[in-house]
Each structure stands twice: as C-alpha cells, then as structure tokens.
Design a protein around this motif. Structure first.
Motif, mmCIF file in Angstrom:
data_model
loop_
_atom_site.group_PDB
_atom_site.id
_atom_site.type_symbol
_atom_site.label_atom_id
_atom_site.label_comp_id
_atom_site.label_asym_id
_atom_site.label_seq_id
_atom_site.Cartn_x
_atom_site.Cartn_y
_atom_site.Cartn_z
ATOM 1 N N LYS A 449 0.814 -1.210 0.000
ATOM 2 C CA LYS A 449 0.000 0.000 0.000
ATOM 3 C C LYS A 449 0.852 1.266 0.000
ATOM 4 O O LYS A 449 0.577 2.196 -0.748
ATOM 5 C CB LYS A 449 -0.934 0.010 1.218
ATOM 6 C CG LYS A 449 -1.735 1.295 1.345
ATOM 7 C CD LYS A 449 -2.846 1.165 2.367
ATOM 8 C CE LYS A 449 -3.616 2.471 2.495
ATOM 9 N NZ LYS A 449 -4.777 2.331 3.356
ATOM 10 N N CYS A 450 1.845 1.284 0.860
ATOM 11 C CA CYS A 450 2.571 2.551 0.946
ATOM 12 C C CYS A 450 3.969 2.425 0.361
ATOM 13 O O CYS A 450 4.615 1.402 0.454
ATOM 14 C CB CYS A 450 2.584 3.091 2.370
ATOM 15 S SG CYS A 450 3.696 2.262 3.467
ATOM 16 N N LEU A 451 4.396 3.493 -0.222
ATOM 17 C CA LEU A 451 5.600 3.490 -1.033
ATOM 18 C C LEU A 451 6.895 3.191 -0.280
ATOM 19 O O LEU A 451 7.702 2.394 -0.745
ATOM 20 C CB LEU A 451 5.685 4.839 -1.736
ATOM 21 C CG LEU A 451 6.673 4.797 -2.853
ATOM 22 C CD1 LEU A 451 5.938 4.642 -4.149
ATOM 23 C CD2 LEU A 451 7.533 6.005 -2.831
ATOM 24 N N PRO A 452 7.138 3.829 0.883
ATOM 25 C CA PRO A 452 8.435 3.590 1.522
ATOM 26 C C PRO A 452 8.646 2.113 1.845
ATOM 27 O O PRO A 452 9.752 1.604 1.681
ATOM 28 C CB PRO A 452 8.374 4.438 2.798
ATOM 29 C CG PRO A 452 6.988 4.932 2.918
ATOM 30 C CD PRO A 452 6.323 4.802 1.596
ATOM 31 N N ARG A 454 6.983 -0.542 0.410
ATOM 32 C CA ARG A 454 6.913 -1.387 -0.785
ATOM 33 C C ARG A 454 8.195 -1.308 -1.618
ATOM 34 O O ARG A 454 8.785 -2.323 -1.954
ATOM 35 C CB ARG A 454 5.727 -0.948 -1.649
ATOM 36 C CG ARG A 454 5.491 -1.782 -2.869
ATOM 37 C CD ARG A 454 4.223 -1.326 -3.581
ATOM 38 N NE ARG A 454 4.353 0.008 -4.146
ATOM 39 C CZ ARG A 454 4.869 0.255 -5.344
ATOM 40 N NH1 ARG A 454 5.287 -0.728 -6.082
ATOM 41 N NH2 ARG A 454 4.973 1.485 -5.782
ATOM 42 N N VAL A 455 8.624 -0.087 -1.923
ATOM 43 C CA VAL A 455 9.821 0.056 -2.755
ATOM 44 C C VAL A 455 11.072 0.179 -1.883
ATOM 45 O O VAL A 455 12.107 -0.403 -2.183
ATOM 46 C CB VAL A 455 9.702 1.272 -3.700
ATOM 47 C CG1 VAL A 455 10.874 1.298 -4.659
ATOM 48 C CG2 VAL A 455 8.397 1.220 -4.476
ATOM 49 N N GLY B 48 -1.595 6.375 1.191
ATOM 50 C CA GLY B 48 -0.662 5.392 0.653
ATOM 51 C C GLY B 48 0.642 5.976 0.148
ATOM 52 O O GLY B 48 1.709 5.422 0.369
ATOM 53 N N LEU B 93 12.132 7.159 -4.899
ATOM 54 C CA LEU B 93 11.832 5.722 -4.852
ATOM 55 C C LEU B 93 10.808 5.348 -5.926
ATOM 56 O O LEU B 93 10.897 4.305 -6.562
ATOM 57 C CB LEU B 93 11.293 5.330 -3.466
ATOM 58 C CG LEU B 93 12.322 5.125 -2.359
ATOM 59 C CD1 LEU B 93 11.629 4.948 -1.014
ATOM 60 C CD2 LEU B 93 13.219 3.929 -2.645
ATOM 61 N N PHE B 176 6.687 -5.600 -3.421
ATOM 62 C CA PHE B 176 7.133 -4.769 -4.523
ATOM 63 C C PHE B 176 6.296 -5.020 -5.783
ATOM 64 O O PHE B 176 6.175 -4.165 -6.644
ATOM 65 C CB PHE B 176 8.610 -5.108 -4.790
ATOM 66 C CG PHE B 176 9.250 -4.339 -5.904
ATOM 67 C CD1 PHE B 176 9.517 -2.992 -5.757
ATOM 68 C CD2 PHE B 176 9.597 -4.959 -7.097
ATOM 69 C CE1 PHE B 176 10.128 -2.281 -6.776
ATOM 70 C CE2 PHE B 176 10.205 -4.255 -8.127
ATOM 71 C CZ PHE B 176 10.473 -2.909 -7.950
#
Ligand SMILES: Cc1cc2nc3c(=O)[nH]c(=O)nc-3n(C[C@H](O)[C@H](O)[C@H](O)COP(=O)(O)O)c2cc1C
Ligand code: SF4
Ligand code: SF4
Ligand code: SF4
Lengths: 587, 354
Positions: A449-452, A454-455, B48, B93, B176
């Motif tokens: 869900k959240c970028l920090p 996930r990536v 998100g 990112l 990812f």
C-alpha cells in the motif's frame, strides 16, 4: 494398578512426532492388560504443548501422586511402560527425561503454559477443574468499570507486539459514544518461528475464550471475533469445540451465568498474510476486504470493525486476563519489573540446545534465558547475538547478555518485544546475511500500500544482496542507514516502520562485518557464498574422484590417478564437492 | 454547530477548522500547500503515497495529512528539512521503479509524477535495482494500461469501487510486485468492466490512458472546450480536447457542478458521432418509401402545415411537444414557450426523468 494418570503431549509438535499413535497405544495396551474401558478413558489424557518440543513425544505417568516424565516416546515403547511402570510400579529408567528437562523448567514461571501441559484442551470440565471460568464469574459480579480498573492496576500490557496497556485500551474503547462495540482476538501469529499463541490456543483454548468474554464485558461489547490463521487447523478445531462447550455450559451466549450479560464469539479464518496480524489490516480482512492496513489515528478503539469502536487483543494478552481476575491485580503486578508486569512466553530457537517455548517473568536477564533455560549454544560454540522481536526486531550482541528482557530495555537497544520470538545465533552466523534473510521476509510480506515500505524495503534488500554477493560499494553502509531511517518514519503501518530494524541493529553492533564484506572481500562467518573459493588441497586429495562425480556444474577436472582440480570460472559455489569429499580435501 | 469548531496551529498560525476535518482539508482551506499524489477529492482519503506527510508535535513519526483527523490544540508543521528529505526520498523511490520515458509518454505535460520529479529535483538513479518489466495491456477497447508506469497510488481501484461501484480492479500480488489488476489478471473486457474510463480520469500518471486519444496530440497542443454532455438529462460538464479542429479526446471537468469530474462511458468515449461521415447534416422528408433531403425552409413549412391541420380539425389540446434531455436548457425553454404561446397548449414534457 493404583491411582494412575497418563498424559500425552498433543500439541502440534507432539502430534508431528506421533503422539496420537502413542495415545492410542496406551489405551489399547491397558485394555489388553484387562483394565476396564471406563478406567482407561479416565486415566489416559491428552494435553497441549508443554514447551520442550525438542524432546517430543513427552509422556507423564502419574502414579499415586508421583509424576514421572518420559521423553522421545514412540508406540513401540508403550507396552514396556505400561507393563513395568503403570502396572508393575517400576519406571523405565532409560527413557526418563534427563537433567536438562528439569533445568529447562526450573527457572520458568508458568502461568499461561502451566495448564497447557496438564489439562485436556478438549474438555471444559478439565478447565473448570483447575479453576477455569472463575475469573469470568468474578468479573461478572463486578461492574465493567471495576473490571477495567482491575486490569489497569495489574499493569498488563499487550503481548501482540506494541505493549500497549490493556486496561487503558479497554477504557479508551468504552469511552466511545457508539454503543455497538466489538472485541477481536488476534490469533494471526505470523512471525516466522513464533508459536506461543498456537500453543495456548491448542493447549488451553478456554482460557482465551474466558479472557475474551471478560474483555467484552469490560467494554460492554456483545460480539467477539477470533481471527485465526487457517494454517492452524488444530487450534481452530479446539476453539470450535471450546466455543460449543462454553455455550452449553452457559459461559457464552445469552444471559451468561445468569448475570444478564450476552456475548457471542465467532471464528474468522485468515489466509495467512503476515500483515493481517496488524490490527487495521485484520479488521479489513474480517470486513471481507483485502487485508491492508490504514493509517492510525483514528485508532480501532474509536473506529474499528465496520467503523465501530473495537478492541483488538492478542491471544496471550487475553489468556492472562482470567488469572488476573481470580488471583488479583496485586498478585500479577508483583511479577516482572516496574513497567513490564507478568510473564511472557518466548519461542527459543536457533543455535541453542534446548529449543522450545518458555515462559519467564519479564525483566529476566537474557543470560538466564539463554544459558540456564536454553542450555547455551552447545560445546565449542560461541554465542554471537540474540534476535528478538521476530523478523522486524533487532539483535542483541553477546556483550549485552546481562540486559533484562522487558519492553523498555528491548526498545532501548533497537529491538522490540514483538510477539516473543528469540533466535539465538552463534559465531557461524553472518550478520549481514541474517539481516538480508529477515528483510527478504518483510519485503515479501509488505502489503504494497505505501511506497516507503513497498519500494524502500526492496531497495534495502537489494543493497544487502549486493554486499553479501561480494559487490558492495563504499558508501553502502551509510546509504542503508539513511534509507532505513526514512522508511521507519514514513511508512504507514508497523510492518514498514519496523522492517529496517534488523539492518539498523546489525549495522549498529556489527558494522565491522559489513565493512569486511565491502572493503576486504571476506565474510568473517564464512557464510556468504560469493566469498567462498573452493579449492582442492594437494596434500589431502586421495584422487578418488568423488567430487568430480558430484559436481553438477562439471567444474571439476579429474582423471584416474590424478588430483582433482576446480575451475573457478565454472564453479557455482554450490558446495556439493565440499560435502561429498570424505577426506576434507576441499577447502 | 459552533461547538464543532476546533482550533489548531498550522506552521505556527492558529487556524479554525471543523471537527472531522483532516489536516489536509484544514491546510487547503487556509491556502497552505501540501503535495499529494494518491489523493483525489472524489475518493476516501487513503494515505498510501505518504507525500502529504507532515510533522505533528509530540509524535515521533510523520503523519499523513490526508487521513489524520484534526484534534483540538494540534500543532502541525507542513515544511521542514525532514519533511522535504522524505518527500524527495519518496518521489525518488517511485522513479526507481519507473520507465522514465516522458519523451514519448501520452501523459507528459499533465503528469503528476513528472511534476513531482521536477519540483523535488530527483530522478531515482541512486537506486538501480529491479524495475517492473511488464507488457502493455491493450485488451480493453477504451483503456490502455501500462503497468510499468503505475505508481500504485490505488486511485483507479478506489474510484472503480467507491464511485463506479463496479469493482473491476483491485490489488493483485504482494510487496514490490503489488499492482492494480482484474481478478486472476484477466483482460478487462465487457464481462468485468464498465468502460467508463473513470480510472483513466484519476490516474496521475501515464499508466492508464484513453486508447482512442493515444498518439493524437499532447496536452499543450490541445484546445480544451468546456461543454455539457449531450447524452442525458444529468448534464455533466466535460472538456472536448480539440486539435486542429478535430475532437480527439474527452476529459473530466473536475469542477463540473453536477459530476465533479465523473463521466460515464457515453460522455467520455461516445464522441465518434461528432466527426462521423454518416451524420445527418440536412433535414429529411419522408416521401413514399424513403427519406429525401430537403432545405430547412421546406421541412419547417411542412411541419407547420401539418400542425395547423391537426389543430384546426381537433383543437389546441390535440397537439403537444416532448423534448429530449439531450437538448440544452435554453432549447427546452424555447420549446415550452413555443408550445404554450404558438400552439396555445399545455401539453409539453421532457424525457429527463432518469
Ligand atoms: C506487521 C504486523 C504484524 C502483526 N502481527 C500480529 C500477530 O500476529 N498477532 C498479534 O497479536 N499482534 C500482531 N500485531 C500487533 C497488532 O497490530 C496489535 O497491536 C495487537 O494485536 C494488539 O493486541 P495487544 O494489545 O494485546 O498486544 C502485528 C502488528 C504488525 C504491524
Ligand atoms: S508499511 Fe508496508 S505493510 Fe504497512 S501499509 Fe505500508 S506497504 Fe503495507
Ligand atoms: S507517466 Fe509521467 S513520469 Fe512516467 S513516463 Fe509518463 S509522463 Fe513521464
Ligand atoms: S494505474 Fe494509475 S491510478 Fe491506478 S494505481 Fe497505477 S498510477 Fe494509480
């Protein structure tokens, strides 16, 4: 025959080791020795896990009040135990548990696990026989406010990870103006290597139900849910039996023990995503949505299940509540430290002699857990670190072995209590590799869900992969630290906020190992394959050709009466030759 | 309602807001800018993308402004060194898993990600690492999906379930590799998609684009003509995107009073008729078994003659008019006036009852 009770451990560990066959064998052997069916049924009991899974199947024979414990029991051994000991009165000495079994238990304070190893989890009368549902009766004789005050006074803190004060959580929920409230038991237990909740659910499911009913009463809820992972079929089965028995016994349903209070419990099965243990994701999952967390605040106590105020509590937390009600807050708060009260179950695993579940008072020095209970790492092995808090916890280096294990101390050292995983590592563990291992778990379990998270965690993982792969660059360590700190403060839920912990704590205590990988091109623990070079020793090679035949990559040249030679270009470093050589000629 | 007012401080300035406001709403109301990406006013706040992260006094983490409700006495900081560092980190990112091929991207010029990259001066190059390498999805007749350009803001998923209520797409995969897709990654087809293009309208990047408009012109070449949809009585506002005198695309007018940016399949994609060769361009009069082209004067004379005949024979009440909801208010007004003053009849109505 005398007064006999036989207890067979039927936790998941026991069952895997064949305890149901052992149990059956006891019954049939006793019957064939002429013991009446009714007596057999009464004296052969199943119990839940007692913690020392390394020695399963464990069997207690209690003869005229004297308890004898056997280890590693198989169905073949049963007839002799029945003949010699149960009937003849002479224990079979060579199968008895050794001193380490007693050492393992001596320093523990068993509150939750005590009954797990003693009563039949599928029999409500066994639970009632040891004082079960007394806590509920006591609670129902008080007002919800008084119950909350008692739990607050006990100092009980959540065992699910964050350590929030349980009584306070209940109070916050009951302050909400909405009259429809829920209580949820979090039995998702997703930490790899953690199985304390499972042991409690399988060994003493009624204690969880009782805690939940008390909690429900304290917040004036009338409905509760147990969110349990579908991978725990035995726990689910025993919970279903327990709910049915509790309903029949008037401990659940309408007008519980004639108090006028109504409460119902249903089971929701989770599909096994780690993140569904996070309370808001868990709530989404019960609501039928994809299990993804949402930002807090608002907290579940204000806006939870179907937007109603909801308390989410861990299995262990709830199972503790009945004991607090019966024995009193003062008793409970006399155990543990100033801020961390009571006992906690830990799953002791890794490079340690006595693996299993242990229950100790909070604040016990780590040394006592590792050496006195766990028996240390074994001969010739040196303790390196202990990872606590599961995959998102941190490591405690051997130099801090005297620190007390409680919420505050663990937080201060950059780790956490988590659900109570404790992985012991000795000097053959590479800390960079270990951090990479935990991160590979959390990065896969990120909900996306959240970028920090996930990536960011993916990028952390890639740098660790680079370092362990022998391609580390100058500056990588600082890069990791900066990125890790940013992920921690900007991620949405606890998963992302804690996932970088293993990286940060291994860098904090074992920075030299990172540097050795990057700058010196070595893995000090000799774990990371990229740094391994397999070569054949000229002096030790006997020219047998075994390695030549084993190598799947055809990287070894050998002919009869010739020494083997490994072509580094073709070698994939799989290590097959190393394992194959009987003469230890491969270095 | 006076008791529902709450006082908070944003960047040290006292601000009055409503109970239930998010920090983002409160800040926007007083003109304090906070960057967002996964936010769309049509949708529930999501939290998100984390770009709207702000500092709240006494809280050691950053909190997303979009989902965090205001509390009395709250002290919010919307710009600081930490916040900027985190925002840069986030955009970078995002770009680290992005094709970065604005040169021939359909969205260039109106892409939120492009703007953010420019604003924060980052390009994601410090990471290297894995990037998605997924095929473009063209199964849908109206929507092209380029997953590689997706920043997983979830807006398409949310508009599809919250506004359209079709639930065609949801998150698929974990970690990812999480991305929006249909159940079992099946093609978006008639069996599961409404073709309303709402997802396209909310997508901040070039991941979802209108297939029919692809390659037909960049945003800076387009003249945007604001008009009302001609299909039904709802009267949604939309923009005709015109290039060289041709309508090549229809886009949402987010300030449209009735639809607030929402459109259905007809409004968004049903514009082929505008330049259709088969379009009727002159009145047709039925003679015998066929239609024959006529001038407006001929046609109107014929209609007037026949109306007169009917009125003469059966009276004023025997005639009336029924107007189409595809007409404008002005046209409808004129028709009603015409029926009442010329026919002297009250038999007038409109089909706009949906
Ligand atoms: C990623 C993640 C996984 C979690 N998994 C569990 C779990 O398996 N069991 C659990 O009880 N709590 C888990 N928690 C903690 C819960 O969110 C919640 O804090 C807890 O259930 C509250 O109960 P307590 O106050 O009794 O500890 C998890 C949290 C996070 C962030
Ligand atoms: S921190 Fe990770 S698991 Fe939590 S919401 Fe964000 S992506 Fe999902
Ligand atoms: S989606 Fe935006 S940032 Fe990405 S290539 Fe297209 S224009 Fe550039
Ligand atoms: S396709 Fe577009 S709207 Fe959907 S998640 Fe990706 S970037 Fe967001």
């Amino acid at each position: 025959m005398g007064d006999i009770t036989i207890r067979v451990c039927m936790g998941t560990g026991g069952l895997a080791a064949g305890s149901s066959e052992v149990l059956r064998e006891f019954s049939s052997r006793l019957s064939s020795r002429g013991v009446r069916a009714g007596v057999v049924k009464k004296c052969v009991n199943k119990t839940g896990c007692r913690g020392f899974c390394a020695k399963d199947v464990l069997v207690d024979v209690i003869r005229n009040g004297i308890r004898t414990t056997y280890q590693f029991i198989t169905p073949e051994k049963v007839s002799r135990i029945v003949d010699d000991h149960v009937i003849g009165g002479a224990p079979v000495d060579e199968w008895l548990v050794g001193p380490e079994y007693h050492a393992f238990h001596e320093k523990q304070t068993k509150i939750l696990l005590k009954q797990c190893g003693e009563i039949d989890p599928e029999d409500i009368d066994a639970y009632i026989g040891v004082g079960g549902y007394e806590g509920l009766k006591k609670a129902l004789s008080l007002s919800p406010f008084e119950v909350r005050e008692e739990v607050k006074a006990s100092g009980l803190r959540g065992r699910g990870g964050a350590g929030f004060h349980t009584g306070l959580k209940w109070e916050l929920c009951s302050m909400s103006p909405d009259k429809v409230r829920y209580i949820i038991c979090n039995a998702d237990e997703g930490d790899p290597g953690a199985f304390m909740d499972r042991a409690v659910l399988e060994g003493n499911p009624h204690s969880v139900l009782e805690g939940m009913i008390i909690g429900g009463y304290a917040i004036r809820a009338h409905e509760g849910f147990i969110y349990v992972r579908a991978e725990y079929p035995l726990a689910i089965q025993r919970l279903e039996i327990a709910i049915e028995q509790a309903e029949r016994g008037a401990f659940l349903g309408k007008d519980i023990v004639r108090s006028g209070y109504d409460f119902a419990i249903s089971i929701k099965k989770g599909a096994g995503a780690f993140v569904c243990g996070e309370e808001t994701a868990l709530i989404a999952s019960i609501e039928g949505k994809r299990g993804m967390p949402r930002s807090k605040p608002p907290f579940p106590v204000n806006r939870g299940l179907w937007n109603r105020p909801t308390v989410v509590n861990n299995v262990e937390t709830l199972a503790t509540v009945p004991q607090i009600m019966t024995r009193g807050a003062a008793w409970f708060s006399s155990i543990g430290t100033d801020k961390s009260k009571g006992t906690k179950i830990f799953a002791l695993t890794g490079k340690i002699k006595n693996t299993g579940l242990i229950e100790v008072p909070l604040g016990m020095p780590l040394r006592e857990i590792v050496y006195d209970i766990g028996g240390g790492c074994g001969r010739n092995r040196k303790l390196k670190a202990v990872q606590t808090g599961g995959p998102s916890g941190g490591c405690i280096p051997a130099s801090h072995i005297d620190m007390p294990v409680d919420y505050e101390s663990l937080g201060d050292i950059g780790s956490m209590m988590g659900s109570g995983g404790m992985v012991v590592m000795e000097d053959t563990t590479c800390m960079v590799d270990m951090a990479k291992f935990f991160l590979s778990f959390t990065r896969n379990e990120s909900c996306g869900k959240c970028l920090p998270c996930r990536v960011g965690n993916m990028r952390l993982y890639e740098v660790l992969e680079r370092i362990t792969g022998g391609k580390g660059r100058a500056g990588d360590i600082d890069f990791l630290v900066d990125l890790a700190e940013d992920i921690k403060i900007s991620s949405l839920c606890g998963l992302g906020q804690t996932a970088p912990n293993p990286v940060l704590s291994t860098i904090r205590f074992f920075r030299d190992e990172y540097e050795a990988h990057i700058h010196e091109g070595i893995c000090p623990a000799r774990v990371c394959k990229a740094f391994r070079r397999y070569v054949v020793s000229d002096t030790l090679c006997t020219m047998c050709g075994k390695c030549f035949r084993e190598c799947p990559s055809r990287a070894i040249a050998w002919e009869k009466k010739q020494k083997a030679f490994i072509d580094v270009k073709k070698c994939t470093k799989c290590g097959m030759c190393y394992d194959a050589c009987q003469f230890r000629a491969i270095l | 309602m006076a008791q529902r007012k709450i006082k908070i401080k944003i960047n040290g300035v006292e601000t009055v807001c409503e109970k239930g406001d998010s920090i983002l709403t409160a800040a926007q109301r007083v003109g304090v800018p906070i960057p967002t990406l996964c936010h769309d006013d049509r949708l529930e706040p999501y939290g998100g993308c984390r770009l709207c992260s702000v500092e709240v006094k006494h809280i050691h983490r950053l909190l997303p402004a979009c989902t965090t409700p205001v509390k009395p006495g709250m002290e919010v900081i919307t710009e600081s060194a930490t916040i900027t560092r985190i925002r840069k980190r986030l955009v970078s990112l995002m770009l680290s898993n992005h094709p970065n091929d604005c040169m021939h991207c359909e969205k260039a010029g109106e892409c939120r990600l492009q703007d953010l990259a420019y604003e924060f001066g980052v390009d994601g190059s410090e990471y290297g690492g894995e990037r998605w390498d997924l095929p473009i999805r063209e199964a849908n007749p109206f929507i092209t999906y380029e997953p590689n350009k997706c920043v997983t803001c979830g807006r398409c998923i949310r508009i599809c379930s919250e506004v359209v209520m079709a639930g065609t797409i949801d998150w698929v995969g974990k970690g990812f590799y999480t991305l929006p897709d249909t159940a079992f990654r099946r093609p978006r087809s008639l069996s599961n998609c409404e073709f309303c293009g709402q997802c396209v309208s909310t997508c901040p990047t070039g991941a979802l684009t209108d297939k029919k408009g692809r390659g037909k012109g960049r945003v800076n070449e387009m003249q945007r003509v604001r008009t009302t949809c001609g299909y039904c009585g709802t009267g949604c506002t939309l923009y005709l995107n015109v290039k060289g005198g041709t309508v090549v695309k229809v886009t949402s007018a987010f300030d449209g009073p009735v639809n607030q940016g929402n459109l259905c399949i007809k409004g968004r994609y049903g514009y082929d008729f505008i330049h259709s060769a088969e379009r009727i361009r002159a009145p047709l009069i039925r003679k015998g078994d066929g239609f024959h082209e006529a001038t407006w004067d001929e046609a109107l004379d014929l209609v007037a003659k026949n109306f007169r005949k009917v009125i003469k024979k059966h009276g004023n009440k025997s005639v009336g008019a029924f107007s189409s909801s595809r007409c404008t208010n002005e046209e409808n007004f004129l028709l009603a006036k015409f029926v009442r003053t010329v026919f002297r009849s009250n038999n007038v109505d409109n089909c706009a009852r949906v």
